[in-house]
Design a protein around this motif. Structure first.
Motif, PDB file in Angstrom:
ATOM      1  N   VAL A   1      24.191   2.364  -3.712  1.00 51.21           N
ATOM      2  CA  VAL A   1      24.584   3.808  -3.549  1.00 51.21           C
ATOM      3  C   VAL A   1      25.580   4.516  -4.365  1.00 51.21           C
ATOM      4  CG1 VAL A   1      25.315   5.509  -1.528  1.00 51.21           C
ATOM      5  CG2 VAL A   1      23.541   3.764  -1.136  1.00 51.21           C
ATOM      6  N   ARG A   2      25.832   5.433  -4.953  1.00 50.41           N
ATOM      7  CA  ARG A   2      26.478   5.854  -6.130  1.00 50.41           C
ATOM      8  C   ARG A   2      27.559   6.741  -5.101  1.00 50.41           C
ATOM      9  NH1 ARG A   2      22.818   8.581 -10.044  1.00 50.41           N
ATOM     10  NH2 ARG A   2      21.435   8.678  -8.178  1.00 50.41           N
ATOM     11  N   GLY A   3      27.388   7.169  -4.070  1.00 54.73           N
ATOM     12  CA  GLY A   3      28.691   7.840  -3.280  1.00 54.73           C
ATOM     13  C   GLY A   3      29.168   7.134  -2.126  1.00 54.73           C
ATOM     14  N   SER A   4      29.737   8.061  -1.479  1.00 52.93           N
ATOM     15  CA  SER A   4      30.657   7.697  -0.192  1.00 52.93           C
ATOM     16  C   SER A   4      29.848   7.779   1.210  1.00 52.93           C
ATOM     17  CB  SER A   4      31.858   8.223  -0.234  1.00 52.93           C
ATOM     18  OG  SER A   4      32.799   7.881  -1.337  1.00 52.93           O
ATOM     19  N   PHE A   5      28.774   8.746   1.147  1.00 57.42           N
ATOM     20  CA  PHE A   5      27.999   9.140   2.310  1.00 57.42           C
ATOM     21  C   PHE A   5      26.738   9.406   2.104  1.00 57.42           C
ATOM     22  CE2 PHE A   5      32.403  11.092   2.442  1.00 57.42           C
ATOM     23  CZ  PHE A   5      33.047  10.880   3.749  1.00 57.42           C
ATOM     24  N   VAL A   6      25.842   8.926   3.099  1.00 59.75           N
ATOM     25  CA  VAL A   6      24.444   9.155   3.216  1.00 59.75           C
ATOM     26  C   VAL A   6      24.305   9.990   4.530  1.00 59.75           C
ATOM     27  CG1 VAL A   6      22.173   7.984   3.378  1.00 59.75           C
ATOM     28  CG2 VAL A   6      24.294   7.019   1.757  1.00 59.75           C
ATOM     29  N   VAL A   7      23.691  11.060   4.247  1.00 59.69           N
ATOM     30  CA  VAL A   7      23.489  11.896   5.436  1.00 59.69           C
ATOM     31  C   VAL A   7      21.745  12.069   5.523  1.00 59.69           C
ATOM     32  CG1 VAL A   7      23.743  14.167   6.523  1.00 59.69           C
ATOM     33  CG2 VAL A   7      25.238  13.288   4.856  1.00 59.69           C
ATOM     34  N   PRO A   8      21.031  11.307   6.529  1.00 61.08           N
ATOM     35  CA  PRO A   8      19.484  11.606   6.596  1.00 61.08           C
ATOM     36  C   PRO A   8      19.430  12.942   7.275  1.00 61.08           C
ATOM     37  CG  PRO A   8      20.464  10.211   8.322  1.00 61.08           C
ATOM     38  CD  PRO A   8      21.657  10.527   7.193  1.00 61.08           C
ATOM     39  N   GLN A   9      18.169  13.455   7.017  1.00 56.19           N
ATOM     40  CA  GLN A   9      17.698  14.730   7.784  1.00 56.19           C
ATOM     41  C   GLN A   9      16.201  14.673   7.953  1.00 56.19           C
ATOM     42  OE1 GLN A   9      19.148  18.238   5.337  1.00 56.19           O
ATOM     43  NE2 GLN A   9      20.394  16.939   4.110  1.00 56.19           N
ATOM     44  N   VAL A  10      16.149  15.442   8.924  1.00 54.62           N
ATOM     45  CA  VAL A  10      14.341  15.643   9.492  1.00 54.62           C
ATOM     46  C   VAL A  10      14.290  17.247   9.144  1.00 54.62           C
ATOM     47  CG1 VAL A  10      12.630  15.493  10.905  1.00 54.62           C
ATOM     48  CG2 VAL A  10      14.457  13.762  10.751  1.00 54.62           C
ATOM     49  N   LEU A  11      13.361  17.646   8.366  1.00 57.24           N
ATOM     50  CA  LEU A  11      13.418  19.010   8.273  1.00 57.24           C
ATOM     51  C   LEU A  11      11.868  19.826   8.774  1.00 57.24           C
ATOM     52  CD1 LEU A  11      14.967  17.854   5.469  1.00 57.24           C
ATOM     53  CD2 LEU A  11      15.664  20.250   5.450  1.00 57.24           C
ATOM     54  N   LEU A  12      11.717  20.680   9.564  1.00 57.55           N
ATOM     55  CA  LEU A  12      10.776  21.579   9.606  1.00 57.55           C
ATOM     56  C   LEU A  12      10.236  22.158   8.421  1.00 57.55           C
ATOM     57  CD1 LEU A  12       8.283  22.224  11.677  1.00 57.55           C
ATOM     58  CD2 LEU A  12      10.132  24.017  12.680  1.00 57.55           C
ATOM     59  N   TYR A  13       9.061  21.748   7.905  1.00 56.42           N
ATOM     60  CA  TYR A  13       8.477  22.582   6.755  1.00 56.42           C
ATOM     61  C   TYR A  13       7.665  23.491   7.630  1.00 56.42           C
ATOM     62  CZ  TYR A  13       6.655  23.707   2.281  1.00 56.42           C
ATOM     63  OH  TYR A  13       6.319  24.578   1.394  1.00 56.42           O
ATOM     64  N   SER A  14       6.680  23.246   8.355  1.00 58.67           N
ATOM     65  CA  SER A  14       5.651  24.247   8.985  1.00 58.67           C
ATOM     66  C   SER A  14       5.187  23.504  10.437  1.00 58.67           C
ATOM     67  CB  SER A  14       4.619  24.592   7.760  1.00 58.67           C
ATOM     68  OG  SER A  14       3.949  23.387   7.864  1.00 58.67           O
ATOM     69  N   GLY A  15       4.779  24.421  10.996  1.00 59.14           N
ATOM     70  CA  GLY A  15       4.292  24.149  12.322  1.00 59.14           C
ATOM     71  C   GLY A  15       5.196  24.184  13.507  1.00 59.14           C
ATOM     72  N   GLU A  16       5.061  23.165  14.643  1.00 58.35           N
ATOM     73  CA  GLU A  16       5.646  23.061  15.773  1.00 58.35           C
ATOM     74  C   GLU A  16       7.173  22.936  15.756  1.00 58.35           C
ATOM     75  OE1 GLU A  16       1.294  22.166  18.046  1.00 58.35           O
ATOM     76  OE2 GLU A  16       2.944  20.360  17.613  1.00 58.35           O
ATOM     77  N   SER A  17       7.824  23.262  16.492  1.00 57.40           N
ATOM     78  CA  SER A  17       9.481  22.565  16.417  1.00 57.40           C
ATOM     79  C   SER A  17       9.417  21.414  17.140  1.00 57.40           C
ATOM     80  CB  SER A  17      10.015  23.873  17.148  1.00 57.40           C
ATOM     81  OG  SER A  17       9.782  23.695  18.603  1.00 57.40           O
ATOM     82  N   PHE A  18      10.708  20.902  16.841  1.00 57.85           N
ATOM     83  CA  PHE A  18      10.936  19.369  17.557  1.00 57.85           C
ATOM     84  C   PHE A  18      10.667  19.696  18.923  1.00 57.85           C
ATOM     85  CE2 PHE A  18      14.361  19.325  14.068  1.00 57.85           C
ATOM     86  CZ  PHE A  18      13.474  18.688  13.237  1.00 57.85           C
ATOM     87  N   LEU A  19      10.906  20.915  19.788  1.00 60.67           N
ATOM     88  CA  LEU A  19      10.784  21.010  21.090  1.00 60.67           C
ATOM     89  C   LEU A  19       9.236  21.024  21.433  1.00 60.67           C
ATOM     90  CD1 LEU A  19      13.781  23.559  22.089  1.00 60.67           C
ATOM     91  CD2 LEU A  19      13.616  21.045  22.656  1.00 60.67           C
ATOM     92  N   ASP A  20       8.352  21.386  20.528  1.00 59.03           N
ATOM     93  CA  ASP A  20       6.975  21.730  20.882  1.00 59.03           C
ATOM     94  C   ASP A  20       5.987  20.574  20.441  1.00 59.03           C
ATOM     95  OD1 ASP A  20       7.724  24.349  21.893  1.00 59.03           O
ATOM     96  OD2 ASP A  20       7.589  25.073  20.071  1.00 59.03           O
ATOM     97  N   THR A  21       6.399  19.764  19.750  1.00 57.17           N
ATOM     98  CA  THR A  21       5.359  18.751  19.251  1.00 57.17           C
ATOM     99  C   THR A  21       5.184  17.789  20.481  1.00 57.17           C
ATOM    100  OG1 THR A  21       7.398  17.268  18.679  1.00 57.17           O
ATOM    101  CG2 THR A  21       6.145  18.450  16.969  1.00 57.17           C
ATOM    102  N   GLU A  22       4.163  16.987  20.340  1.00 56.35           N
ATOM    103  CA  GLU A  22       3.759  16.179  21.568  1.00 56.35           C
ATOM    104  C   GLU A  22       4.595  14.956  21.458  1.00 56.35           C
ATOM    105  OE1 GLU A  22       0.143  13.080  22.500  1.00 56.35           O
ATOM    106  OE2 GLU A  22      -0.727  15.050  21.662  1.00 56.35           O
ATOM    107  N   GLU A  23       5.272  14.827  20.448  1.00 56.36           N
ATOM    108  CA  GLU A  23       6.086  13.323  20.183  1.00 56.36           C
ATOM    109  C   GLU A  23       6.727  13.478  18.806  1.00 56.36           C
ATOM    110  OE1 GLU A  23       6.693   8.815  21.201  1.00 56.36           O
ATOM    111  OE2 GLU A  23       4.722   9.637  20.989  1.00 56.36           O
ATOM    112  N   SER A  24       8.029  13.350  19.032  1.00 55.31           N
ATOM    113  CA  SER A  24       8.811  13.162  17.717  1.00 55.31           C
ATOM    114  C   SER A  24       9.959  12.444  17.863  1.00 55.31           C
ATOM    115  CB  SER A  24       9.005  14.476  16.995  1.00 55.31           C
ATOM    116  OG  SER A  24       9.949  15.365  18.056  1.00 55.31           O
ATOM    117  N   PHE A  25      10.361  11.566  17.049  1.00 58.95           N
ATOM    118  CA  PHE A  25      11.469  10.640  16.977  1.00 58.95           C
ATOM    119  C   PHE A  25      11.900  10.176  15.541  1.00 58.95           C
ATOM    120  CE2 PHE A  25       7.920   7.800  18.267  1.00 58.95           C
ATOM    121  CZ  PHE A  25       8.131   6.755  17.244  1.00 58.95           C
ATOM    122  N   PHE A  26      13.169   9.929  15.479  1.00 58.21           N
ATOM    123  CA  PHE A  26      13.958   9.480  14.473  1.00 58.21           C
ATOM    124  C   PHE A  26      14.651   8.269  14.738  1.00 58.21           C
ATOM    125  CE2 PHE A  26      18.023   8.811  12.200  1.00 58.21           C
ATOM    126  CZ  PHE A  26      17.853   8.932  10.943  1.00 58.21           C
TER     127      PHE A  26
END
Length: 724
Positions: free
Chosen positions: A560-585
């Motif tokens: 890694v060439r930096g000091s921080f790594v920031v993972p993200q989960v982004l909603l591109y289309s469809g159901e929100s995190f609250l509406d899916t049948e299941e979602s986890f990270f």
């Protein structure tokens, strides 16, 4: 007999209620159970293994089946994790080469050739229209055939399942712990409390239920059982009505009230009448939720019950037919007249409100007399306020500078749902003397409430875990720590994963990771728009999940060439995190030579559900320290994001500011609390030997061999550290 709530005990406490069944020789089955658990990163404690060995084989097998189901779900191994690129992390192509391959395959397909040619003529191709893009091109079994077995390593996670008490005792204790929590619970824990309360409402109760949301859930069970309700404010009744409608008892979100039975209506109105009759001033709380009260009145029909006139006043206030001045307006009137001492005197009747207003009150003080009045009010309020309030104000002061001006400073706001935003800090700083006096006052009061801990044994990795001032916005799972916590990261390969399963709409989540330098500026990123870089590899973009879908990112930390790594989960289309049948990270850690499948449960260090209100999830940030070691800083945040098509490139500025705001913000930690304990004997645990006598143990997980009278604090019950 199997207790129906045994699985909740295992999930919350990592204890298995004392197994019961016919006596027999279950030693072989118990060892097989232990081996199966180890494949997902768990194992049986010595006493639990011994207890199982004394049962019949059939009994052990039954216990093993239901326990394995629960622990596999804890780590995310209850679903199949496939990858778009079958050999991931090997043989991931260059992004442009991959896109060109998808276009060539579309041109070779009679059904898509014409449409693809038309797009090419415009110079822009929509990847989602290409038949081989975003959909698995192989089965789960075919993917497994491309991967060798995971090689065991000393750093693999091992979570011990301990022997608990009899099931009814374990369930009762868990109920009382959740019900009596001094900090608000997460949504999942509130749902668990709802289930537990139904079973335990007639049994022993906690000494107190300080959190109002918890009280609403318990009142729901008490109402249905015909037990007396616990009500002392009008808002308690409103929360109970929301609980009966399976709505939001925190009152932050809308609730659609349901038709209530006549006994339920009578109970709510009678409770409301009693509260107002005892203290008419509590009508002032109605205006805070005026519209909600109006909607509830349409369901309760208070005019049908003339025997409760005080209850009718609540709805008269909500409709504006009866005027009641709010507490806040009375305070603001005094401050507007310049009567700071009068405002402080009024605020003394609401200690928590006074303490939360201290920053403003101190800045309004213009004379020594006014400042003395504020300080005296703070001293009095601190003796009466809840421990969580004291800690919240103490943490606020920890991050307030002693300069008269803070030019260019930024403030990070985080609401109870985990939604975060950043703005300029325009407040003048607190005078240093005032800040130090208030800190001394609060520390003295907090220290006086800490119980005698006796000998303290602490895991060094636990010292920088932040105190959980709230369970809101922290979803349940394995290895999840409160926002602001710092924990070590040991391993050469860091692998993130996200899993989601859509309910009814085609849903596309995108896993991404941004690398930032020491100034929080972007160095590079990994996502579906950049599958490979020096740092690592992306497993490929999946754009729909009718049967569930997974994406992975692997980083070689040494590269890694930096000091921080920031993972993200982004909603591109469809159901929100609250509406899916299941979602986890989650994330895994491995050594370079371990190989294995893309998802290996025993290498999982953290797994949490995605259940936030935004469209971009920021679970945590990884930081390389001056010593070269990596550590995780826990965020548990959600950004509002765009209505659709969220991409890591567009979140860059906000993510950089939020990462800076959380990483550089000071936290009240276990280390800080230990420091308040004065002459308490504190020993850092070496991971091997345990003392013979009882201790207060604090660590990432409970070690074997502790004295049975020891007090034990792990992430699962860290909220119990908060003083009354």
């Amino acid at each position: 007999m199997v207790h129906p709530l045994e699985h909740l005990v295992v999930r919350h406490t990592h204890r298995l209620p004392a197994p019961e069944g016919p006596i027999g020789d279950g030693a072989a089955a118990a060892r097989q159970f232990d081996s199966a658990l180890m494949s997902v990163g768990f194992k049986l404690s010595g006493p639990l293994l011994e207890r199982l060995a004394g049962l019949s084989q059939d009994a052990v097998v039954d216990i093993a089946v239901r326990t394995l189901t629960g622990v596999r779900e804890l780590v995310g191994d209850h679903v199949r994790h496939n990858t778009y690129f079958i050999g991931f992390p090997a043989n991931v192509p260059d992004t442009l080469d991959f896109w060109m391959q998808c276009i060539r395959e579309a041109l070779a397909d009679d059904e898509t050739r014409e449409g693809t040619l038309e797009q090419l003529s415009t110079g822009v191709v929509n990847l989602l229209t290409l038949p081989s893009y975003g959909r698995y091109q192989h089965t789960y079994s075919q993917m497994l055939d491309h991967h060798d077995e995971l090689i065991a390593a000393a750093g693999d996670r091992v979570t011990v399942l301990h022997l608990g008490q009899d099931a009814p005792d374990e369930v009762g204790e868990l109920y009382r712990k959740l019900a009596g929590s001094r900090t608000p619970l997460s949504e999942e824990h509130l749902r668990d409390l709802d289930v537990l309360a139904t079973h335990c409402v007639d049994g022993p109760q906690p000494e107190g239920i300080p959190v109002r949301e918890n009280r609403a859930v318990i009142n729901k069970a008490r109402l249905r059982a015909g037990t007396g309700l616990l009500l002392d404010t009008v808002t308690d009744v409103l929360r109970l009505a929301c609980a009966l409608a399976d709505g939001d008892v925190s009152l932050l979100g809308p609730t659609k009230f349901v038709k209530l039975s006549r006994p339920a209506r009578r109970a709510l109105l009678a409770g409301l009448d009693a509260v107002v009759a005892a203290a008419p001033a509590k009508l002032a709380d109605v205006s805070v939720h005026r519209e909600v009260w109006k909607r509830l009145g349409e369901r309760l029909h208070p005019h049908e019950f003339p025997q409760w006139p005080y209850a009718a006043q609540v709805f008269a206030v909500a409709r504006g037919e009866q005027r009641v001045r709010s507490f806040a307006s009375r305070v603001e009137e005094l401050l507007g007249r310049g009567d700071l001492a009068g405002a402080v005197s009024l605020l003394e009747s609401a200690p928590g409100v006074l303490l939360r207003a201290l920053d403003r009150l101190v800045r309004l003080a213009r004379t020594d007399e006014e400042y003395a009045a504020v300080l005296a009010g703070a001293e009095k309020a601190a003796r009466q306020a809840a421990g969580r309030v004291l800690l919240s104000v103490r943490q606020h002061l920890l991050n307030r500078g002693d300069q008269l001006e803070q030019v260019g400073a930024r403030r990070v706001f985080i609401n109870r749902l985990g939604r975060a935003w950043v703005t300029e800090d325009t407040r003048p700083a607190l005078p240093g003397s005032a800040r130090e006096q208030l800190i001394e006052l609060l520390d003295r009061q907090i220290a006086s409430r800490l119980p005698d801990a006796g000998a303290v044994l602490i895991d060094p990795d636990f010292l920088d875990v932040a105190l959980p001032l709230s369970g809101k916005a922290v979803t349940s799972g394995l290895g999840v720590l409160p926002r602001g916590s710092v924990s070590p990261v040991e391993g050469e390969l860091l692998r993130f994963f996200v899993y989601w399963k859509q309910r009814s709409q085609t849903t596309d989540y995108d896993l991404s990771a941004v690398v930032l330098d020491e100034n929080y500026e972007q160095v590079t990123w990994l996502s579906y728009t950049q599958l490979t870089d020096v740092e690592g590899r992306h497993s490929g973009d999946i754009t729909e999940a009718p049967e569930g879908a997974s994406e992975f990112i692997e980083l070689r930390l040494g590269a890694v060439r930096g000091s921080f790594v920031v993972p993200q989960v982004l909603l591109y289309s469809g159901e929100s995190f609250l509406d899916t049948e299941e979602s986890f990270f989650g994330f895994m850690l491995r050594e370079g030579e371990q190989k294995g499948r893309p998802f290996e449960p025993r290498s999982v260090r953290m797994k949490s559900d995605l259940r936030g209100p935004g469209r971009v999830a920021l679970p945590l940030v990884f930081q390389r320290g001056d010593d070269g070691r990596w550590r995780a800083h826990w965020l548990n945040l959600y950004l509002k994001g765009m209505p659709a098509a969220n991409r890591v490139e567009e979140t860059r500025a906000t993510v950089e500011e939020l990462a800076r705001g959380i990483v550089e913000r000071e936290q009240l930690t276990v280390r800080w609390m230990i420091g308040l304990m004065g002459d308490t004997e504190v020993t850092l645990w070496d991971g091997k030997s345990t003392p013979e006598g009882p201790v207060t143990y604090l660590g990432m997980q409970r070690p074997e061999g502790l004295h049975p009278e020891s007090r034990i604090f792990t992430p699962e019950n860290l909220r119990d550290l908060i003083p009354e």
